[in-house]
Each structure stands twice: as C-alpha cells, then as structure tokens.
Design a protein around this motif. Structure first.
Motif, short mmCIF file in Angstrom:
data_model
loop_
_atom_site.label_atom_id
_atom_site.label_comp_id
_atom_site.label_asym_id
_atom_site.label_seq_id
_atom_site.Cartn_x
_atom_site.Cartn_y
_atom_site.Cartn_z
N ILE A 41 -0.48 3.59 2.17
CA ILE A 41 -0.08 4.50 1.11
C ILE A 41 0.42 3.61 -0.05
O ILE A 41 0.17 3.95 -1.14
CB ILE A 41 1.00 5.36 1.89
CG1 ILE A 41 0.37 6.34 2.71
CG2 ILE A 41 1.87 6.14 0.48
CD1 ILE A 41 1.43 7.22 3.60
N GLY A 42 1.15 2.51 0.31
CA GLY A 42 1.56 1.55 -0.94
C GLY A 42 0.59 0.92 -1.72
O GLY A 42 0.67 0.85 -2.84
N THR A 43 -0.63 0.66 -0.77
CA THR A 43 -1.75 -0.02 -1.42
C THR A 43 -2.39 1.17 -2.23
O THR A 43 -3.00 0.81 -3.41
CB THR A 43 -2.60 -0.47 -0.25
OG1 THR A 43 -1.87 -1.38 0.43
CG2 THR A 43 -3.62 -1.24 -1.06
N GLY A 44 -2.56 2.20 -1.79
CA GLY A 44 -3.11 3.48 -2.60
C GLY A 44 -2.48 3.76 -4.04
O GLY A 44 -3.11 4.06 -4.61
N ILE A 45 -1.25 3.85 -3.86
CA ILE A 45 -0.20 3.85 -5.14
C ILE A 45 -0.63 2.87 -5.94
O ILE A 45 -0.56 3.12 -7.17
CB ILE A 45 1.29 3.88 -4.64
CG1 ILE A 45 1.50 5.34 -3.88
CG2 ILE A 45 2.01 3.82 -5.94
CD1 ILE A 45 2.82 5.42 -3.36
N ARG A 46 -0.60 1.67 -5.64
CA ARG A 46 -1.02 0.62 -6.70
C ARG A 46 -2.26 0.43 -6.86
O ARG A 46 -2.45 0.00 -8.10
CB ARG A 46 -0.80 -0.77 -5.94
CG ARG A 46 0.58 -1.01 -5.56
CD ARG A 46 0.76 -2.40 -5.01
NE ARG A 46 0.52 -3.71 -6.11
CZ ARG A 46 0.22 -4.66 -5.99
NH1 ARG A 46 0.55 -5.30 -4.77
NH2 ARG A 46 0.03 -5.41 -6.88
N CYS A 47 -3.51 1.27 -6.38
CA CYS A 47 -4.77 1.37 -7.06
C CYS A 47 -4.75 1.87 -8.37
O CYS A 47 -4.10 2.82 -8.68
CB CYS A 47 -5.62 2.03 -6.25
SG CYS A 47 -6.14 0.96 -4.78
N ILE B 291 -3.51 -4.97 7.88
CA ILE B 291 -2.56 -6.00 7.73
C ILE B 291 -1.12 -5.29 8.09
O ILE B 291 -0.38 -5.81 9.14
CB ILE B 291 -2.13 -6.47 6.26
CG1 ILE B 291 -3.50 -7.35 5.94
CG2 ILE B 291 -0.94 -7.37 5.93
CD1 ILE B 291 -3.41 -7.93 4.71
N GLY B 292 -0.84 -3.99 7.87
CA GLY B 292 0.39 -3.32 8.42
C GLY B 292 0.30 -3.17 9.81
O GLY B 292 1.42 -3.09 10.60
N PHE B 293 -0.95 -2.75 10.46
CA PHE B 293 -1.02 -2.61 11.77
C PHE B 293 -0.69 -3.87 12.48
O PHE B 293 0.04 -3.75 13.57
CB PHE B 293 -2.23 -2.04 12.05
CG PHE B 293 -2.48 -1.40 13.53
CD1 PHE B 293 -2.22 -0.15 13.71
CD2 PHE B 293 -3.31 -2.33 14.39
CE1 PHE B 293 -2.18 0.36 15.11
CE2 PHE B 293 -3.35 -1.90 15.56
CZ PHE B 293 -2.83 -0.65 15.95
N GLY C 74 1.35 0.41 9.37
CA GLY C 74 -0.07 0.49 8.79
C GLY C 74 -0.15 1.71 7.87
O GLY C 74 -0.85 1.68 6.79
N THR C 75 0.36 2.75 8.29
CA THR C 75 0.21 3.98 7.51
C THR C 75 1.04 3.41 6.05
O THR C 75 0.38 4.07 4.78
CB THR C 75 0.71 5.18 8.12
OG1 THR C 75 -0.05 5.29 9.41
CG2 THR C 75 0.56 6.46 7.41
N PHE C 76 2.19 3.29 6.36
CA PHE C 76 2.89 3.08 5.04
C PHE C 76 2.45 2.01 4.03
O PHE C 76 2.48 2.12 2.82
CB PHE C 76 4.51 2.66 5.46
CG PHE C 76 5.19 3.85 5.95
CD1 PHE C 76 5.36 4.81 5.03
CD2 PHE C 76 5.83 3.93 7.04
CE1 PHE C 76 6.04 6.06 5.32
CE2 PHE C 76 6.39 4.93 7.43
CZ PHE C 76 6.69 6.25 6.82
N MET D 129 -7.04 -0.05 0.72
CA MET D 129 -6.27 0.47 1.47
C MET D 129 -6.56 0.45 3.11
O MET D 129 -5.59 0.20 3.70
CB MET D 129 -6.50 2.01 1.22
CG MET D 129 -5.74 2.49 -0.09
SD MET D 129 -6.04 4.22 -0.18
CE MET D 129 -5.07 4.92 1.04
N LYS D 130 -7.70 0.25 3.43
CA LYS D 130 -8.25 -0.27 4.60
C LYS D 130 -7.57 -1.58 5.01
O LYS D 130 -7.02 -1.76 6.14
CB LYS D 130 -9.74 -0.41 4.78
CG LYS D 130 -10.51 0.91 4.82
CD LYS D 130 -11.83 0.91 5.28
CE LYS D 130 -12.78 0.10 4.46
NZ LYS D 130 -14.06 0.07 4.70
N MET D 131 -7.65 -2.38 4.08
CA MET D 131 -7.15 -3.85 4.42
C MET D 131 -5.43 -3.79 4.54
O MET D 131 -4.91 -4.30 5.51
CB MET D 131 -7.50 -4.87 3.34
CG MET D 131 -7.05 -6.37 3.20
SD MET D 131 -7.78 -6.93 5.13
CE MET D 131 -9.34 -7.24 4.40
N GLY D 132 -4.98 -2.84 3.56
CA GLY D 132 -3.58 -2.86 3.82
C GLY D 132 -3.05 -2.22 5.09
O GLY D 132 -2.09 -2.63 5.61
#
Length: 79
Positions: free
Chosen positions: A73-79, A25-27, A68-70, A19-22
């Motif tokens: 969140i998207g990365t967290g959903i995929r975990c 990258i988004g940021f 970055g927030t979105f 999630m941090k990496m997501g």
C-alpha cells in the motif's frame, strides 16, 4: 559503448511491479520478525515440539502478510 535506444526507450518497472516488490520485501521482513517474536513468545509460554512449530509458523505468516500488505500500500501511494 552505449546501446542505441531505438523506437522504445528503457522504462523502469511499472507501478504494479513496484507494489509486488514492496509486498515481497515486506513479507520477508514480517516473516523474520514474526519468527523472532513468535518464537520467543511460544517458548516463554512453554510450547514444545509440534505446538511450537505450528504457533511460530502461524505468527510468521500473519506477520508477513500484514507487513507485506502495508508495504504494498505504501509503495502504491508513492507511485
């Protein structure tokens, strides 16, 4: 030559690390798009000098934070 596994096997990054990496990258993507769109918009409205830098910087931070927030969140959903 393979490395012996031992007691602990190699594990991938944790969900929080992903999630941090997501977010990072988004940021970065949001900052880049905010710089482009915010710069063109500010120039179109006639901003110059300090006003231009201030408005583009604000748009870059807002775009980076939002995207970055979105992404996090998207990365967290995929975990």
């Amino acid at each position: 030559m393979p490395v012996p596994g031992g007691m602990y096997q190699n594990q991938g990054p944790s969900c929080f690390d992903k999630m941090k990496m997501g977010f990072m990258i988004g940021f970065c993507v949001g900052m880049a798009s905010g710089g482009l769109f915010g710069g063109f918009t500010a120039l179109r409205y006639g901003a110059r000098g300090r006003e231009l830098v201030h408005s583009v910087g604000k748009v870059m931070l807002q775009g980076g934070g939002t995207f970055g927030t979105f992404m996090a969140i998207g990365t967290g959903i995929r975990c």
